[in-house]
Design an enzyme around this catalytic site. Structure first.
Site, PDB file in Angstrom:
ATOM      1  N   CYS A  47       0.817  -1.225   0.000  1.00  0.00           N
ATOM      2  CA  CYS A  47       0.000   0.000   0.000  1.00  0.00           C
ATOM      3  C   CYS A  47       0.851   1.274   0.000  1.00  0.00           C
ATOM      4  O   CYS A  47       0.335   2.358  -0.270  1.00  0.00           O
ATOM      5  CB  CYS A  47      -0.931   0.004   1.195  1.00  0.00           C
ATOM      6  SG  CYS A  47      -1.893  -1.498   1.306  1.00  0.00           S
TER       7      CYS A  47
ATOM      8  N   HIS B 111      -3.154   7.119   2.452  1.00  0.00           N
ATOM      9  CA  HIS B 111      -3.671   5.840   1.967  1.00  0.00           C
ATOM     10  C   HIS B 111      -5.065   5.608   2.556  1.00  0.00           C
ATOM     11  O   HIS B 111      -5.291   5.827   3.749  1.00  0.00           O
ATOM     12  CB  HIS B 111      -2.710   4.716   2.364  1.00  0.00           C
ATOM     13  CG  HIS B 111      -3.254   3.358   2.099  1.00  0.00           C
ATOM     14  ND1 HIS B 111      -3.863   3.024   0.915  1.00  0.00           N
ATOM     15  CD2 HIS B 111      -3.312   2.244   2.878  1.00  0.00           C
ATOM     16  CE1 HIS B 111      -4.258   1.762   0.969  1.00  0.00           C
ATOM     17  NE2 HIS B 111      -3.939   1.271   2.155  1.00  0.00           N
TER      18      HIS B 111
ATOM     19  N   ASN C 237     -10.327   0.233  -0.007  1.00  0.00           N
ATOM     20  CA  ASN C 237      -8.868   0.228   0.043  1.00  0.00           C
ATOM     21  C   ASN C 237      -8.348  -0.378  -1.263  1.00  0.00           C
ATOM     22  O   ASN C 237      -8.533  -1.563  -1.516  1.00  0.00           O
ATOM     23  CB  ASN C 237      -8.434  -0.600   1.262  1.00  0.00           C
ATOM     24  CG  ASN C 237      -6.927  -0.692   1.420  1.00  0.00           C
ATOM     25  OD1 ASN C 237      -6.181  -0.445   0.491  1.00  0.00           O
ATOM     26  ND2 ASN C 237      -6.498  -1.082   2.612  1.00  0.00           N
TER      27      ASN C 237
HETATM   28  N1  COA Z   1     -18.794  -7.600   9.608  1.00  0.00           N
HETATM   29  C1  COA Z   1     -19.224  -7.816  10.868  1.00  0.00           C
HETATM   30  N2  COA Z   1     -18.402  -8.119  11.880  1.00  0.00           N
HETATM   31  C2  COA Z   1     -17.088  -8.215  11.595  1.00  0.00           C
HETATM   32  C3  COA Z   1     -16.578  -8.006  10.304  1.00  0.00           C
HETATM   33  C4  COA Z   1     -17.496  -7.690   9.288  1.00  0.00           C
HETATM   34  N3  COA Z   1     -17.105  -7.472   8.017  1.00  0.00           N
HETATM   35  N4  COA Z   1     -15.247  -8.165  10.340  1.00  0.00           N
HETATM   36  C5  COA Z   1     -14.918  -8.455  11.610  1.00  0.00           C
HETATM   37  N5  COA Z   1     -16.031  -8.496  12.364  1.00  0.00           N
HETATM   38  C6  COA Z   1     -16.147  -8.773  13.782  1.00  0.00           C
HETATM   39  C7  COA Z   1     -15.006  -9.576  14.314  1.00  0.00           C
HETATM   40  O1  COA Z   1     -15.204 -10.944  14.082  1.00  0.00           O
HETATM   41  C8  COA Z   1     -15.019  -9.227  15.770  1.00  0.00           C
HETATM   42  O2  COA Z   1     -16.029  -9.986  16.400  1.00  0.00           O
HETATM   43  P1  COA Z   1     -15.796 -10.576  17.874  1.00  0.00           P
HETATM   44  O3  COA Z   1     -15.608  -9.381  18.751  1.00  0.00           O
HETATM   45  O4  COA Z   1     -17.068 -11.328  18.129  1.00  0.00           O
HETATM   46  O5  COA Z   1     -14.583 -11.418  17.775  1.00  0.00           O
HETATM   47  C9  COA Z   1     -15.483  -7.762  15.783  1.00  0.00           C
HETATM   48  O6  COA Z   1     -16.103  -7.545  14.502  1.00  0.00           O
HETATM   49  C10 COA Z   1     -14.366  -6.781  15.948  1.00  0.00           C
HETATM   50  O7  COA Z   1     -13.304  -7.156  15.067  1.00  0.00           O
HETATM   51  P2  COA Z   1     -11.994  -6.311  14.956  1.00  0.00           P
HETATM   52  O8  COA Z   1     -11.043  -6.972  14.011  1.00  0.00           O
HETATM   53  O9  COA Z   1     -11.501  -5.950  16.311  1.00  0.00           O
HETATM   54  O10 COA Z   1     -12.562  -5.001  14.241  1.00  0.00           O
HETATM   55  P3  COA Z   1     -11.871  -3.617  14.080  1.00  0.00           P
HETATM   56  O11 COA Z   1     -12.710  -2.578  14.659  1.00  0.00           O
HETATM   57  O12 COA Z   1     -10.406  -3.646  14.449  1.00  0.00           O
HETATM   58  O13 COA Z   1     -11.910  -3.397  12.504  1.00  0.00           O
HETATM   59  C11 COA Z   1     -10.457  -3.477  10.581  1.00  0.00           C
HETATM   60  C12 COA Z   1     -11.213  -4.284  11.618  1.00  0.00           C
HETATM   61  C13 COA Z   1      -9.744  -4.446   9.642  1.00  0.00           C
HETATM   62  C14 COA Z   1     -11.430  -2.628   9.818  1.00  0.00           C
HETATM   63  C15 COA Z   1      -9.416  -2.568  11.290  1.00  0.00           C
HETATM   64  O14 COA Z   1      -8.674  -3.318  12.220  1.00  0.00           O
HETATM   65  C16 COA Z   1      -8.447  -1.885  10.356  1.00  0.00           C
HETATM   66  O15 COA Z   1      -8.812  -0.997   9.604  1.00  0.00           O
HETATM   67  N6  COA Z   1      -7.146  -2.249  10.452  1.00  0.00           N
HETATM   68  C17 COA Z   1      -6.111  -1.555   9.709  1.00  0.00           C
HETATM   69  C18 COA Z   1      -6.144  -1.930   8.277  1.00  0.00           C
HETATM   70  C19 COA Z   1      -5.081  -1.136   7.553  1.00  0.00           C
HETATM   71  O16 COA Z   1      -4.713  -0.050   7.919  1.00  0.00           O
HETATM   72  N7  COA Z   1      -4.528  -1.675   6.513  1.00  0.00           N
HETATM   73  C20 COA Z   1      -3.481  -0.918   5.849  1.00  0.00           C
HETATM   74  C21 COA Z   1      -2.840  -1.667   4.866  1.00  0.00           C
HETATM   75  S1  COA Z   1      -3.867  -2.369   3.667  1.00  0.00           S
END
Ligand code: COA
Length: 326
Positions: free
Chosen positions: A111, A253, A283
């Site tokens: 990215c 990004h 993304n």
């Molecule tokens: N729909 C519904 N629930 C979802 C889901 C979806 N699409 N994806 C994950 N969940 C659930 C998980 O299973 C988890 O459930 P649990 O608490 O029962 O285990 C809950 O939502 C929270 O998951 P979590 O991973 O903690 O969510 P989050 O708030 O951290 O969001 C991302 C996930 C990926 C959006 C976030 O971590 C993120 O943006 N990370 C950085 C990504 C990034 O910067 N990438 C850069 C390079 S590409």
């Protein structure tokens, strides 16, 4: 002599993958996706290859720059999804454009690819080795996404962006760049490639599909961005004695709207200074920054004299930035 961005271009495929459609594919909801990421839809390249998208973005950037394909002497393509290892996407684009005086290569900084490429283009131009560099970031991410994995499939989309760089001559252009990596966290964002075989002639060769799909430890990557993004911003500013409030536009990004909010809060910025299009494109890995730039130019948001800060972060893990005076 430093380089200047002469023109920008972009391409996004027509097909819109909406949150409503994802609700039918996996157990998710529009509400969760919008609240946790800010994404409403993303584009999917049906029947188009990475090189097709790269070419379309490149043609627009060349037209915007008023530069002919034969004037280009280097084509740099950042991609995590090349159509083939060889020929590279860059070589396919070179052939299709008729850029017969250009060297061409692909590279992968995930990215951060576009900001890494800005640094490379600027360095080639400052050294006098190249005069007109075409930078393209093109990503066909749907090919590495598992549409049964709700933790990743809601995030990513396809698209391409491009820019043309040339010697500046008037003090404007690329003022500073920064690039860095933390490979110790590499497995937090993984896409497999060639299988590792203990015995290449053994009975059970693993298949490429075993490691094909993107996996991400979202929380780990999110925590990484909390230090990497401000570090990238600070490094670009410090080199030329500028401060965040002097910047007209931040183009980061497009991974998650919560990262944008975190940056706005940290620097006390008006969120309207940070351009956002992830709501419509998700993304798109390295394509996200030039997609923003091309859209901003089309909307008439970019003006001579403005200070623009670009920052990328992601797989590798990598991060980087560029400060540009338009
Ligand atoms: N729909 C519904 N629930 C979802 C889901 C979806 N699409 N994806 C994950 N969940 C659930 C998980 O299973 C988890 O459930 P649990 O608490 O029962 O285990 C809950 O939502 C929270 O998951 P979590 O991973 O903690 O969510 P989050 O708030 O951290 O969001 C991302 C996930 C990926 C959006 C976030 O971590 C993120 O943006 N990370 C950085 C990504 C990034 O910067 N990438 C850069 C390079 S590409």
């Amino acid at each position: 002599m430093q380089s200047k961005m002469l023109g920008v271009g972009s391409y996004v495929p027509e097909y819109r993958l909406t949150n409503a459609e994802l609700e039918r594919l996996v157990e998710t909801s529009d509400e969760w996706i919008v609240q946790r990421t800010g994404i409403h839809e993303r584009r999917i390249a049906k029947g188009k290859r990475t090189a097709d998208m790269a070419l379309a973005a490149a043609q627009q950037a060349l037209a915007d720059a008023g530069v002919a394909p034969e004037e280009i002497d280097l084509i740099l393509v950042s991609t995590v999804t090349p159509d083939s290892l060889t020929p590279t996407v860059a070589c396919r684009v070179q052939a299709a454009l008729g850029a017969k005086n250009a060297a061409a290569l692909d590279f992968n900084a995930a990215c951060s690819g576009f900001v890494y490429a800005v640094e490379m283009a600027d360095s080639y131009i400052r050294s006098g080795k190249k005069k007109r560099v075409l930078v393209i970031s093109a990503e066909r991410l749907h090919s590495v996404i598992d549409y049964t994995d709700r933790t990743t499939c809601v995030l990513f989309g396809d698209g391409a962006g491009a820019a043309v760089f040339a010697p500046s001559g008037d003090g404007s252009g690329v003022l500073s760049t920064y690039s860095m990596a933390d490979g110790t966290m590499g497995d937090a964002l993984y896409i497999g490639a060639l299988p590792v075989e203990d015995d290449p002639f053994g009975a059970s060769r693993p298949t490429v599909t075993d490691t094909r799909y993107l996996t991400m430890a979202g929380n780990d990557v999110f925590r990484f961005t909390a230090t990497a993004v401000p570090a990238a911003i600070d490094k670009a500013l410090e080199q030329v004695g500028k401060t965040a409030d002097e910047v007209d536009w931040f183009v980061l990004h497009q991974a998650n709207q919560r990262i944008i909010k975190m940056v706005a809060k940290k620097y006390g910025l008006d969120e309207r200074k940070i351009y956002i299009n992830m709501d419509r494109f998700g993304n798109t890995s390295s394509a996200s920054v030039p997609l923003c730039l091309a859209e901003m130019k089309q909307k008439g948001l970019l003006h001579e004299g403005q200070l623009i800060l670009l920052a990328g972060f992601g797989g590798g893990l990598t991060y980087g930035s560029a400060l540009i005076r338009l």
